[in-house]
Scaffold this motif. Structure first.
Motif, PDB file in Angstrom:
ATOM      1  N   GLN A 299       8.341   3.899   1.358  1.00 41.45           N
ATOM      2  CA  GLN A 299       7.306   2.876   1.408  1.00 41.45           C
ATOM      3  C   GLN A 299       6.109   3.307   0.561  1.00 41.45           C
ATOM      4  N   TRP A 303       4.480   1.366  -2.471  1.00 38.39           N
ATOM      5  CA  TRP A 303       3.172   0.770  -2.196  1.00 38.39           C
ATOM      6  C   TRP A 303       2.062   1.430  -3.007  1.00 38.39           C
ATOM      7  N   SER A 306       2.247   0.811  -6.871  1.00 37.14           N
ATOM      8  CA  SER A 306       2.232  -0.560  -7.404  1.00 37.14           C
ATOM      9  C   SER A 306       0.939  -0.875  -8.168  1.00 37.14           C
ATOM     10  N   ASP A 446       8.154 -10.057  -2.432  1.00 40.35           N
ATOM     11  CA  ASP A 446       7.124  -9.147  -1.905  1.00 40.35           C
ATOM     12  C   ASP A 446       6.642  -9.697  -0.559  1.00 40.35           C
ATOM     13  N   THR A 447       7.506  -9.553   0.450  1.00 40.86           N
ATOM     14  CA  THR A 447       7.254 -10.166   1.762  1.00 40.86           C
ATOM     15  C   THR A 447       6.945  -9.096   2.799  1.00 40.86           C
ATOM     16  N   PRO A 448       5.888  -9.287   3.608  1.00 44.08           N
ATOM     17  CA  PRO A 448       5.611  -8.312   4.681  1.00 44.08           C
ATOM     18  C   PRO A 448       6.688  -8.370   5.764  1.00 44.08           C
ATOM     19  N   PHE A 453       5.025  -3.379   7.087  1.00 46.89           N
ATOM     20  CA  PHE A 453       5.883  -2.866   6.028  1.00 46.89           C
ATOM     21  C   PHE A 453       6.152  -3.925   4.969  1.00 46.89           C
ATOM     22  N   ASN A 454       6.834  -3.516   3.929  1.00 47.35           N
ATOM     23  CA  ASN A 454       7.058  -4.366   2.779  1.00 47.35           C
ATOM     24  C   ASN A 454       8.550  -4.467   2.509  1.00 47.35           C
ATOM     25  N   GLN A 456      10.123  -5.016  -0.220  1.00 47.17           N
ATOM     26  CA  GLN A 456      10.518  -4.282  -1.425  1.00 47.17           C
ATOM     27  C   GLN A 456      10.649  -2.791  -1.137  1.00 47.17           C
ATOM     28  N   GLY A 457       9.741  -2.262  -0.318  1.00 46.21           N
ATOM     29  CA  GLY A 457       9.844  -0.846   0.067  1.00 46.21           C
ATOM     30  C   GLY A 457      11.090  -0.589   0.899  1.00 46.21           C
TER      31      GLY A 457
END
Length: 707
Positions: A299, A303, A306, A446-448, A453-454, A456-457
């Motif tokens: 993550q 994060w 980015s 790119d959704t929480p 958290f993310n 994409q992560g």
């Protein structure tokens, strides 16, 4: 000024040897290989006094002078070779004061080699917490060599250490005056015979030549024969002699410690390290915490990086647009914008992620948690034909497969070592990071997740875990086919927990970023320029036909929007008829079942030089084909279309491409190091074939499932 003296640093693993090496040498370090082996050779220069300079050699850690791994044999060879190029003028033994009994065994063996010795006692603060008090003067008197308390992490004790080095260099201290034990009485006739055949520094060195002469490459063949005949005549029993020696050494060590070390009842001591281990090594919570640490690690990579990555991407996009406007429209400008600037942008943009990845790995190693990961996973590893020591190469493979494969030499069992080497490239190394990053940004929203958290992560973490899972599956299969029978055991000392050395973390981040720029950057730049040429030029008849076709159409049009559309179509047609386009269209039938167009096919081929070249290839091909020179690479790829207007980079294609890069062997350097480690082309060929087939089949399956 005198010529530099050679100083060897030796000691048990986790005793503080590397910290002392860094403290003495600073930035004056270099890493190579010891002659004839792939074991790291760390050397550096240090200023001992205004008139004395030293070459410091950091020898691999070992618990005793009875080597079992390739690392330990290197230390053994350097210490016993009477005329070796790395022969030290003196030895500094780093000993852990909190585990003095075990450390003194190795110290006593080095003392009996009859070379100038200084003992540096580390971990004195930890010993004090354990209730251990050491009489330094008494210990020095009993051992007959200088003993200095040092804390290299805090630069304490270095001046007294340097003073002792200077005194030895001035010959005010000599080699140890007396032996720790009477080695001669263990095998007097053998010792005399070996000394008559081969020059050695002491009776104890002669005993080691007798015990391990066949593993010592510096002994000539004729003298090997003479030693064998001597041992046969004397009925020399290596195991019995070693057992007698160890018993005598521990008896003497016990006597010395009774007079110089005061230790409280260990049952009354419960160190913070033990309390933390009760949680982090718990049979259930230990694994939960490990997954949590890995999750936060990936993550953070996505994060934290980015922001600087978006900034760098925008800067290079704007720079390309500005240069296009300022300079005249010709081939040199095109080379500068679409070859050089696009290539450099493809390198620099990933520096933040590379730096963060290596920084986090360094923190895990510095705090002592990395060793716990090995301990935790030993039981799981054994199920697939490995052991806990295999975890270190596998986790190191997250950074780079080349040093990770070299790290497998610490695994004593040959079968487990070979399987570890064969599966390590399945770990997602830092070279794959640029591919993952750009594809995740293209196809994963790119959704929480849970508001914290993310997505994409999470996708990034899944890709890394996928490498581990596939490595275990392949290892389980190889376990059935590799027929080497050898006993396996796993012994590892867990270091104490410590705060990370932030200076060391920062230095590692900078150094690894430099290596990425210089090593990967050179390859990316060269391939970017070659690709620009191949994508900008083609067979003259084909390029002229395209030019004439569109020139005729554009001459008959006055509408600005139509002219722009025709110009864009002409650039795409030129790229399709260029040398790169011809090659790409030739291989497109092979890669199209995976969802890839010819441009991705070219990127797959160039990536065999180095995986990160994928991004440089994309940057060059899409810059040549771009409508707007100031658009970012991500924007250009997002706008890419098939001939029927469908977007190239759909979710199915993106996932397929990430799976391909997760499993494929696209690294010539890794294949070369596997050949060196296994001393055969058989294993790198098998590795290349199985990983390529695995990547193709899995990518095809993923594409068809998500299509």
């Amino acid at each position: 000024m005198k010529a530099p003296i050679n100083i060897a640093l030796v000691g048990n693993p986790n005793s503080g040897k590397s910290s002392l090496f860094n403290a003495l040498t600073g930035l004056n370090q270099k890493v190579g290989n010891f002659p004839g082996v792939t074991v790291d050779k760390k050397t550096g220069s240090a200023r001992i006094s205004p008139t004395l300079e030293a070459n410091i050699i950091d020898l691999p850690g070992t618990y005793s002078l009875y080597p079992k791994s390739a690392d330990e044999f290197v230390t053994y060879d350097v210490l016993l070779h009477p005329e070796g190029t790395d022969r030290p003028d003196m030895i500094i033994i780093i000993a852990d004061a909190s585990n003095l009994k075990r450390n003194l065994l190795f110290c006593s063996q080095i003392i009996d080699l009859k070379m100038p010795v200084i003992i540096g006692l580390t971990m004195m603060d930890l010993a004090k917490k354990k209730g251990i008090e050491v009489d330094l003067a008494g210990l020095e008197r009993e051992l007959g060599v200088p003993v200095v308390a040092i804390n290299p992490r805090k630069n304490k004790g270095l001046q007294p250490l340097k003073k002792n080095i200077e005194l030895i260099a001035q010959e005010k201290f000599q080699s140890p005056a007396r032996e720790f034990i009477d080695s001669r009485q263990l095998a007097p006739a053998v010792i005399d015979g070996v000394k008559a055949i081969f020059p050695v520094s002491s009776d104890y060195a002669a005993l080691h030549v007798a015990a391990n002469h066949e593993e010592l490459p510096f002994i000539p063949a004729n003298k090997q024969h003479d030693i064998r005949e001597l041992l046969k005549a004397q009925n020399f029993n290596k195991t019995k002699v070693q057992a007698d020696e160890i018993m005598q050494r521990y008896a003497r060590i016990k006597h010395i410690m009774n007079g110089t070390v005061v230790e409280t009842d260990p049952l009354q001591q419960q160190l913070q390290t033990e309390r933390i281990d009760n949680i982090l090594l718990h049979r259930v919570w230990g694994y939960v915490i490990l997954l949590g640490v890995l999750f936060l690690m990936f993550q953070s990579i996505f994060w934290l990086a980015s922001y600087p990555m978006d900034l760098i991407d925008g800067v290079f996009g704007s720079l390309g647009g500005w240069v296009s406007e300022v300079l005249p429209d010709n081939s040199w400008t095109d080379l500068l914008v679409n070859g050089i600037i696009a290539g450099i942008g493809g390198i620099v943009i990933f520096i933040p992620q590379i730096a963060i990845l290596f920084g986090l790995i360094t923190i895990l190693e510095d705090t002592g948690y990395m060793a716990r990961i090995s301990f935790l996973t030993d039981r799981l590893m054994r199920q697939v034909g490995l052991n806990g020591k295999s975890v270190m190469p596998l986790i190191s493979g997250v950074a780079c497969a080349v040093p990770a494969i070299m790290a497998a030499r610490n695994i004593e069992n040959r079968k487990e070592r070979l399987i570890t080497i064969m599966i390590t490239p399945l770990m997602s190394c830092s070279a794959r990071l640029p591919v993952y990053t750009i594809m995740i940004a293209l196809v994963v929203p790119d959704t929480p997740v849970f508001g914290v958290f993310n997505l994409q992560g999470l996708a990034m973490m899944v890709l890394y875990l996928l490498g581990f899972v596939m490595a275990f599956i392949v290892a389980a299969v190889m376990k059935l086919f590799i027929k080497i029978r050898e006993k396996s055991y796993f012994i590892m000392e867990l270091p104490v927990y410590r705060a990370p050395r932030w200076k060391n973390v920062g230095t590692t981040m900078v150094e690894k970023s430099k290596i990425f720029i210089t090593d990967a950057g050179k390859v990316i730049m060269v391939i970017s320029i070659i690709l620009w040429f191949l994508a900008s030029y083609g067979p003259s008849n084909r390029m002229e036909a395209v030019h004439q076709q569109y020139e005729t159409q554009m001459a008959a049009v006055t509408d600005e929007e139509t002219l722009t559309q025709l110009d864009r179509e002409m650039q795409s047609a030129k790229l399709a008829n260029s040398y790169a386009g011809i090659v790409g269209h030739a291989i497109e039938p092979v890669v199209k079942p995976l969802g890839y167009d010819w441009k991705i096919g070219i990127a797959l081929i160039t990536s065999f030089a180095a995986r990160e070249v994928f991004v440089g290839t994309m940057a060059t091909l899409y810059s040549v084909d771009a409508e707007e020179s100031d658009a970012t690479l991500r924007e250009k790829m997002a706008a890419a279309k098939w001939s029927d207007g469908r977007p190239v980079y759909t979710l199915a294609t993106g996932l397929s491409l990430m799976i391909f890069y997760a499993f494929a062997m696209q690294c010539m350097s890794t294949l070369a190091i596997v050949k060196r480690e296994t001393k055969s082309w058989k294993y790198p060929i098998i590795q290349f074939v199985y990983m390529t087939l695995l990547a193709y089949v899995c990518s095809w399956a993923v594409y068809n499932i998500f299509q």
